[in-house]
Design an enzyme around this catalytic site. Structure first.
Site, PDB file in Angstrom:
ATOM      1  N   THR A   1      -2.187  -5.493 -23.380  1.00 46.01           N
ATOM      2  CA  THR A   1      -3.099  -5.911 -24.196  1.00 46.01           C
ATOM      3  C   THR A   1      -4.711  -5.800 -23.720  1.00 46.01           C
ATOM      4  O   THR A   1      -5.645  -5.474 -24.261  1.00 46.01           O
ATOM      5  CB  THR A   1      -2.699  -7.327 -24.831  1.00 46.01           C
TER       6      THR A   1
ATOM      7  N   SER B   1      -1.301  -0.959 -32.522  1.00 44.51           N
ATOM      8  CA  SER B   1      -0.976  -2.149 -31.752  1.00 44.51           C
ATOM      9  C   SER B   1      -0.887  -1.805 -30.444  1.00 44.51           C
ATOM     10  O   SER B   1      -0.644  -0.700 -30.128  1.00 44.51           O
ATOM     11  CB  SER B   1       0.547  -2.837 -32.229  1.00 44.51           C
ATOM     12  N   THR B   2      -1.151  -2.757 -29.563  1.00 36.86           N
ATOM     13  CA  THR B   2      -0.805  -2.733 -28.013  1.00 36.86           C
ATOM     14  C   THR B   2       0.671  -2.135 -27.867  1.00 36.86           C
ATOM     15  O   THR B   2       0.984  -1.294 -27.143  1.00 36.86           O
ATOM     16  CB  THR B   2      -0.963  -3.783 -27.259  1.00 36.86           C
TER      17      THR B   2
ATOM     18  N   THR C   1      23.307  20.904  13.622  1.00 33.84           N
ATOM     19  CA  THR C   1      24.098  20.080  12.702  1.00 33.84           C
ATOM     20  C   THR C   1      24.178  18.804  13.478  1.00 33.84           C
ATOM     21  O   THR C   1      24.587  18.949  14.577  1.00 33.84           O
ATOM     22  CB  THR C   1      25.382  20.777  12.023  1.00 33.84           C
TER      23      THR C   1
ATOM     24  N   SER D   1      -5.087  11.481  19.376  1.00 38.82           N
ATOM     25  CA  SER D   1      -4.934  10.398  20.265  1.00 38.82           C
ATOM     26  C   SER D   1      -6.264   9.991  20.568  1.00 38.82           C
ATOM     27  O   SER D   1      -7.239  10.741  20.860  1.00 38.82           O
ATOM     28  CB  SER D   1      -4.090  10.439  21.386  1.00 38.82           C
ATOM     29  N   SER D   2      -6.503   8.471  20.839  1.00 37.71           N
ATOM     30  CA  SER D   2      -7.729   8.090  21.058  1.00 37.71           C
ATOM     31  C   SER D   2      -7.510   7.768  22.647  1.00 37.71           C
ATOM     32  O   SER D   2      -8.947   7.581  23.234  1.00 37.71           O
ATOM     33  CB  SER D   2      -7.933   6.519  20.493  1.00 37.71           C
TER      34      SER D   2
ATOM     35  N   LYS E   1      -4.273  16.039  22.838  1.00 34.81           N
ATOM     36  CA  LYS E   1      -3.029  15.886  21.912  1.00 34.81           C
ATOM     37  C   LYS E   1      -3.354  15.936  20.428  1.00 34.81           C
ATOM     38  O   LYS E   1      -4.201  15.694  19.864  1.00 34.81           O
ATOM     39  CB  LYS E   1      -2.532  14.293  22.194  1.00 34.81           C
TER      40      LYS E   1
ATOM     41  N   GLU F   1       3.374  13.751   8.676  1.00 34.62           N
ATOM     42  CA  GLU F   1       3.373  12.199   8.913  1.00 34.62           C
ATOM     43  C   GLU F   1       2.918  11.621   7.438  1.00 34.62           C
ATOM     44  O   GLU F   1       3.561  10.742   6.757  1.00 34.62           O
ATOM     45  CB  GLU F   1       2.748  11.857   9.896  1.00 34.62           C
TER      46      GLU F   1
END
Length: 478
Positions: free
Chosen positions: A105, A144-145, A192, A323-324, A329, A336
């Site tokens: 609403t 109406s909602t 597998t 990488s920091s 790398k 990901e």
């Protein structure tokens, strides 16, 4: 109680009393109360959901104007206001948190108030003069909602699918098919249980993924057909109270013309307003897609693992430093990200299922949660697939020699010997190869189990990795 005059505010009144509203605001008193009641997440309604609500209001204004339910002049002003919002104006005026009053609403009145106040300006009136254009009596006439919001979820879902997810899936499928063709002659070791298995073609891996996504797209198309059945016209409880006899069919047709979908009025309005099953069905199809996307993204990460200590059968495009602290790398960041989005979609699906069963009697009050989770799921999945395709899939390259080395060194090649020397003999050959480091070929020859010519035919990797064609005989597959 009289409030002091302030040139920067206007005074609006509802059934609970008077409140000051900034003169610059197009929303009104009910929206203000909602923002005060629900300072929950800071997440505002999705643009696609706003579009869906505005499209409904545009269609209802057209139809109610033609039917004489509201003055034509007011109807036209509401339509113009709706068109402006659809063109991108006043977007900052939709301010109610997604976690809000049951059924939606608060958001619904936010939409009604913005359109009413803009319509007032179009007619040369001051915002807040609801005697001329009312959010309830004109913008919301015959609605109406309880019938607008489930309809908006349907329309928002259809818009999101057509603009975001389906185009992304089509592009991903095409990109995977191209890679399948490019890698068709690259032989790699199948795996597998994460153990060596018989050789396969890298191209067929990509073709399988394309087929998987195609099947998911078909499932989503099937599930989304339910979204084209609209319960608009049910009004508060599904009886159609305060609506014109011709309104129900006319407004569905008007919306269909605006969004170019083959919409139909629901055969039973109460059912359409109470049951959230269509949304659960679509969400389930999205969850199903997400699950396979996780599997595909994990496969890509595994096949790219390394570069020195992993499989490194393929190279995913490096798109940013990984990488920091470790120079040089690169990480499989697009894959990901894909998994994380898919996990979120699965979580949204569970929340939708919980919300769908939480309705009572003539209404499901949990619709705001369903609206946000469903449309957001569609859009983030579409955006994710689009990004994965452009930033990852299209740039994948194969390490053909490494793939072949794994395939040639796999003990699972012994599987091809089963029909020639028997399962137990083949198992003994594999065991000896693992213990001594001798090749399968060398052990078979030493044991006199097969001739060199026979072995050359049987241990042909190109032949072993080719998919056996399906043949049809007498109407049956073999």
């Amino acid at each position: 109680m009289t409030q002091p005059m302030d040139l920067d505010v206007r005074i609006e009144r509802d059934s609970m009393g008077d409140r000051s509203i900034p003169c610059s605001a197009y929303y009104g008193i009910q929206t203000l109360r909602a923002t005060e009641n629900f300072p929950i997440s800071g997440i505002k309604p999705l643009p696609t959901y706003v579009d869906a609500c505005i499209i409904i209001k545009k269609a209802t204004a057209i139809v109610n104007g033609k039917l004489g339910c509201i003055p034509q002049e007011i109807g036209q002003a509401i339509v113009q206001a709706a068109d402006e919002v659809l063109a991108g104006k006043l977007r900052d005026q939709f301010v109610v948190d997604v976690y809000q009053a049951g059924a939606g609403t608060s958001h619904h009145m936010n939409v009604n108030e913005v359109l009413a106040n803009r319509a007032l300006e179009i007619l040369g009136e001051q915002k807040g003069n609801y005697k001329r254009v009312s959010p309830n009596d004109h913008v919301n006439y015959g609605q109406s909602t309880n019938d607008v919001i489930p309809t908006a979820i349907r329309i928002g879902g259809l818009l999101a699918l057509s603009k975001t997810l389906h185009p992304a899936l089509e592009n991903a499928i095409a990109a995977l098919e191209e890679k399948a063709q490019e890698f068709q002659n690259v032989v790699r070791s199948g795996r597998t249980h994460m153990q060596d298995a018989v050789p396969v073609r890298l191209g067929e891996n990509f073709r399988a993924w394309a087929h998987i996504l195609t099947e998911h797209q078909n499932r989503i198309y099937t599930a989304s057909s339910d979204l084209m059945i609209l319960g608009l016209g049910g009004s508060a409880a599904g009886t159609g109270l305060n609506t014109h006899p011709q309104y129900r069919a006319s407004v569905v047709q008007a919306i269909a013309e605006i969004i170019n979908f083959p919409l139909e009025p629901a055969p039973h309005l109460m059912a359409a307003m109470q049951s959230m099953a269509p949304f659960v069905n679509v969400s389930g199809a999205l969850r199903n897609l997400a699950q396979d996307l996780v599997k595909i993204s994990h496969d890509l990460r595994l096949m790219d693992s390394g570069p020195k200590t992993g499989l490194k059968e393929i190279q995913l495009p490096p798109v940013q430093p990984g990488s920091s602290i470790m120079p040089g790398k690169y990480n499989p960041v697009m894959a990901e990200m894909t998994s994380m989005v898919c996990f979120q979609v699965m979580g949204y699906d569970h929340a939708i299922a919980l919300a769908a069963q939480a309705g009572q009697l003539e209404l499901n009050v949990m619709m705001p949660l369903i609206a946000y989770n469903l449309i957001h799921s569609i859009e983030i999945l579409g955006n994710t697939i689009a990004a994965l395709t452009e930033r990852c899939i299209k740039g994948i390259t194969a390490y053909q020699e490494r793939c072949l080395a794994y395939a040639e060194g796999s003990l699972a090649l012994v599987t091809a010997l089963n029909t020639h020397i028997g399962y137990l003999n083949a198992a003994a050959v594999a065991k000896e190869s693992l213990e001594t480091g001798q090749s399968l070929r060398q052990i078979v020859l030493e044991r006199g189990l097969m001739s060199e010519e026979e072995l050359a035919k049987v241990l042909n990797l190109e032949q072993m990795s080719a998919i056996v064609p399906l043949t049809i005989q007498d109407g049956k597959s073999e």
